[in-house]
Design an enzyme around this catalytic site. Structure first.
Site, PDB file in Angstrom:
ATOM      1  N   GLY A  72      50.423  44.464  21.453  1.00 57.97           N
ATOM      2  CA  GLY A  72      51.565  45.010  22.181  1.00 57.97           C
ATOM      3  C   GLY A  72      51.451  46.498  22.351  1.00 57.97           C
ATOM      4  CB  CYS A  73      53.943  48.925  23.450  1.00 57.69           C
ATOM      5  SG  CYS A  73      54.431  47.832  24.780  1.00 57.69           S
ATOM      6  CB  ALA A  74      50.880  52.492  20.915  1.00 56.60           C
TER       7      ALA A  74
END
Lengths: 500, 363
Positions: free
Chosen positions: B11-13
């Site tokens: 997923g995102c950071a």
């Protein structure tokens, strides 16, 4: 002419197998069987309640639809023709029991539920907490808190709330329309499941007083059994305005069903017909309803939520908005598939709207007016399985009520003959030889099993959706898709079509 | 140190830095931190929120606008002229970066609310409500125009690209702030577009978010009842609006807001003392529709606070650490060590337990 009408069912007896034990003769509440050397069925009396089939030890009985056909006609159905014959021979209204059985479009079956794949994980309900707890009652728009000595404390007085361990309650079925044993089973199951049973409009038998924390007591147009003691033995008080199976009309419990116990519970003389007027004669407008709501709140010291039950009719959204503003804590909406102990067939089959559309319209309207918090929505009328429960909640209901499904759990086979009082399963009858057939402990366990099964399935559905609390599904129509619905239907339901 | 098993390492950071003494640092560190987590993004979105960057306009609402067309700019400027006093309006400085293509027109405006606007009505209007309403109006009604941020002495810089490229594009090394948050995006549920990049903001609130909110449908419908318009085709904006509703409008302390967004389980509420049980029961009864269900780790910030929060069963990673007055939060521990190798302390945040860092009094 009535005897010229062909029987609807045929009782087929395998005389090779039959050992002449006469169980079928004893078990049939409708007097189908006589015995003269061998069992002789009167096909015309058979309603296909399946009691004899279930209790024949030799499996010698089969009920089939009469294979005899009227000349086929796609406009004049056989049922239409038979009904005309019946009325031509009787000059009366046709009566029926249970819910609308006509093949109208069923919106539940045109809705599909979402699930997680990859981007948000699904949750395993066997390994993770999964919450179905639901509170019914009026909520404020905001919670206010105060900070004292560094500790945050609640500073809002919340209106009375009723906790449900699962968002499924039993719908109102009166003592009179169903037997005391059935009422006892519903009350025991409600307590065990942490949910509610509903007395319906026939008062509360004293044997059920110990279950008061799991009981909704109804105040209907006939005001049967309503007194202070009745109101005190409840968790919720409900004003019954309408019923999905017969919106806009009253009720009629024939005097034959008003035995001593029913008479005491309803507070009417033994053997008299119990007539519920079509409207409440003290409610001719919304402000009258507000008065009754507050009269009941006064009588119960503002300690119990007051629910208002209405049938889903065309203008249900505006009516619900009025009810919310009149001070109700819960709105119970009964769709046109909702059952009944007795209703004119023509009313049952042609009045009202589907619960799916009603939930969506009411939830939308209350949100548009910013008052959705002020009232809980209970939806009923044709909830058949936990998939329907999940869909009703995703459309915007806080909880659902089940009546027909509860009866089926207790043995009912939906023969639609409740109004005759001959229920062979001992449920919709007051005949002592029939009511004794229903063991309340067995029936309670059946109900408990059903509610627990559906709750387990609801948890699986939530888990698949990647949710672990039922409130995250409530009103979350983004998790539903329509299939085979047109743009207007999709707009009313507030869902996208599958594939979008 | 308390470590929780992390189930979703994709997923995102997200990353955040705050100096609680108000000491300002350039954007280089936050770019270094977020770029270490390059593989958590897919080049379809990156962005930064920076606080304390406009001291010369500290009392003005700094509006960062994205325009898809000149017509959008004309219409929005007409609207701003009508409802605000524009102290200054200028293009946001950028530099060409090979990987950043087709940016929208990027402008910023420093605005004041004309006083007569607040008293003309019979009831006085809250200035912040006034600004929120105008932001909602622009996003919802003016074509080709999108407000990226609208707070005082802060700004959001975001777009389509890897976050380190977006940082260089916006020349963030030239700004100095005491609080920075950053986001690298791996969009899955919404198209990659400039307005859809994180952070999401409202007034001086900003949110960067890793996760997908499974309860988006009802969160959105609930917020709409209070006048919020969710127009940005992403689930993260509901976080910003929910925080605004609960904290600013309903006056709940941030700790309590966190307990609404990631509510304790009923089984845990039952174990609380009576007062807490009453409070948390009421919160869940009333705010059930703003429970954020599904995997998330978020950093929510405003001019005075940075809060890290995980969903209640910790389905997304988040670590926080401290060195002196500097506090760090990030999706991965390495992204903190990359910019501060000698931390005084470092922790894995727990599911549903907020980590709240506040600016020291008087700073």
């Amino acid at each position: 002419m009535a005897n010229l009408i062909p029987p609807r069912f045929k009782v087929v007896i395998d005389y090779e197998k039959c050992r002449k034990c006469k169980r079928c003769v004893i078990n049939c509440g409708f007097g189908v069987y006589s015995f003269a050397d061998r069992v002789i069925p009167d096909h015309k009396k058979c309603v296909s309640c399946q009691r004899c089939v279930a209790f024949c030890p030799e499996e010698a009985i089969t009920i089939i639809e009469n294979p005899n056909v009227f000349r086929p006609n796609s406009y004049w159905t056989m049922e239409d023709r038979i009904n005309i014959m019946k009325q031509a021979g009787s000059s009366g209204m046709l009566l029926t029991g249970m819910g609308n059985d006509r093949p109208y479009k069923n919106y539940f079956d045109h809705l599909l539920i979402d699930a997680c794949q990859v981007t948000n994980p699904s949750i395993d309900p066997l390994r993770e907490p999964m919450e179905l707890t639901t509170y019914l009652g009026k909520k404020p728009d905001a919670v206010t808190v105060k900070v004292e000595n560094g500790k945050v404390k609640l500073d809002t007085r919340i209106a009375p709330q009723i906790k449900l361990d699962t968002p499924i309650i039993f719908s109102p079925m009166s003592y009179g329309s169903i037997s005391l044993n059935a009422h006892k089973a519903l009350a025991r199951a409600a307590k065990e499941c942490g949910i509610l049973m509903n007395t319906g409009e026939g008062g509360l038998h004293k044997d059920l007083y110990p279950y008061k924390d799991w009981i909704i007591v109804q105040v209907a147009s006939g005001r049967f059994g309503v007194n202070q003691e009745y109101l005190d033995h409840s968790a919720v008080v409900e004003i019954k305005i309408g019923q999905g199976a017969k919106p806009g009309i009253g009720g009629h419990l024939p005097g034959e069903k008003v035995n001593r116990e029913v008479s005491e519970t309803r507070m009417i003389p033994e053997g008299t017909d119990a007539l519920s007027p079509a409207p409440h004669h003290d409610i001719y407008s919304i402000e009258d309803l507000a008065q009754l709501i507050y009269a009941l709140k006064e009588a119960t010291n503002y300690e119990k939520p007051v629910s208002v039950k209405i049938a889903a009719v065309h203008n249900v959204a505006a009516i619900a908005s009025g009810i919310a503003r009149a001070g109700a804590d819960i709105i119970y909406i009964d769709g046109f598939r909702g059952g009944t102990g007795a209703a004119p067939t023509i009313i049952r089959d042609h009045i009202g709207i589907p619960i799916e559309l009603a939930i969506a319209a009411v939830d939308d309207r209350l949100r548009a007016e910013g008052i959705r918090n002020s009232v809980s929505i209970v939806a009923a009328g044709g909830i058949r399985h936990s998939g329907d429960v999940a869909k009703a909640i995703a459309l915007g209901a806080d909880a659902v009520a089940i009546g027909t499904a509860a009866l089926i759990a207790m043995g009912c086979h939906v023969c639609q003959m409740c109004h005759t009082g001959n229920c062979s399963w001992g449920i919709a009858t007051q005949r002592p030889e029939l009511t004794q057939r229903l063991d309340p402990d067995w029936a309670a366990q059946q109900l408990i099993n059903l509610v627990k099964s559906w709750s387990l399935e609801l948890k699986e559905i939530l888990g698949a959706l990647g949710l672990n609390a039922i409130e995250s599904l409530r009103g979350s129509r983004e998790r539903l898709r329509g299939i085979g619905l047109n743009d207007t239907e999709l707009a009313i339901l507030g869902v996208k079509h599958a594939g979008r | 140190m308390d470590r929780t098993f992390e189930r979703i390492p994709s997923g995102c950071a997200i990353s955040g830095i705050m100096n609680v003494a108000g000491q300002r640092i350039s954007g280089e560190k936050i770019i270094a931190s977020i770029s270490l987590m390059h593989d958590r993004s897919n080049g379809l979105g990156g962005g930064f929120a920076a606080y304390g960057i406009y001291p010369e306009f500290a009392d003005h609402y700094a509006f960062h606008l994205m325009y898809q067309s000149e017509r959008g700019r004309t219409l929005t400027e007409e609207f701003l002229n009508k409802h605000f006093i524009i102290e200054r309006g200028e293009p946001i400085p950028t530099r060409p970066v090979a990987t950043i293509t087709d940016p929208p027109l990027l402008w910023r405006y420093f605005l004041k609310v004309p006083e007569e606007r607040l008293y003309k009505n019979p009831e006085p209007v809250d200035e912040r409500d006034y600004v929120v309403e105008k932001v909602m109006y622009i996003n919802d009604n003016i074509p080709d125009s999108y407000v990226a941020s609208s707070g005082k002495n802060m700004g959001a810089f975001k777009g389509v690209g890897y976050p380190e490229d977006i940082g260089r594009f916006f020349r963030l090394e030239e700004y100095e702030g005491y609080l920075w948050t950053a986001h690298g995006r791996f969009p899955t549920n919404t198209p990659g577009w400039w307005g859809g990049a994180h952070p999401f903001t409202l007034l001086d609130w900003s949110v960067v978010h890793n996760g997908e909110i499974s309860s988006y449908g009802i969160n959105k419908r609930y917020l709409e009842m209070f006048g919020y318009k969710c127009t940005l085709m992403t689930d993260t904006e509901v976080v910003a609006y929910a925080v605004d509703l609960l904290h600013r409008r309903h006056d709940l302390p941030l700790e309590i807001v966190a307990k609404v967004l990631a509510a304790p389980f009923w089984k845990d509420i039952e174990k609380m003392d009576e007062e807490d049980r009453k409070l948390y029961t009421a919160l869940r009864q009333v705010y059930g529709s703003s429970l954020l269900n599904g995997p998330f780790s978020i950093i929510v910030a405003n001019s005075k606070v940075m809060m890290g929060l995980n969903d209640r069963i910790k389905l997304r990673p988040m670590v926080w650490g401290r060195r002196g007055d500097f506090y760090y939060m990030a999706s991965e521990e390495s992204a903190i060590y990359e910019i501060e190798p000698a931390l005084d302390e470092v922790h894995v945040s727990k599911g549903g337990e907020p980590v709240i860092v506040r600016l020291k009094e008087g700073e």
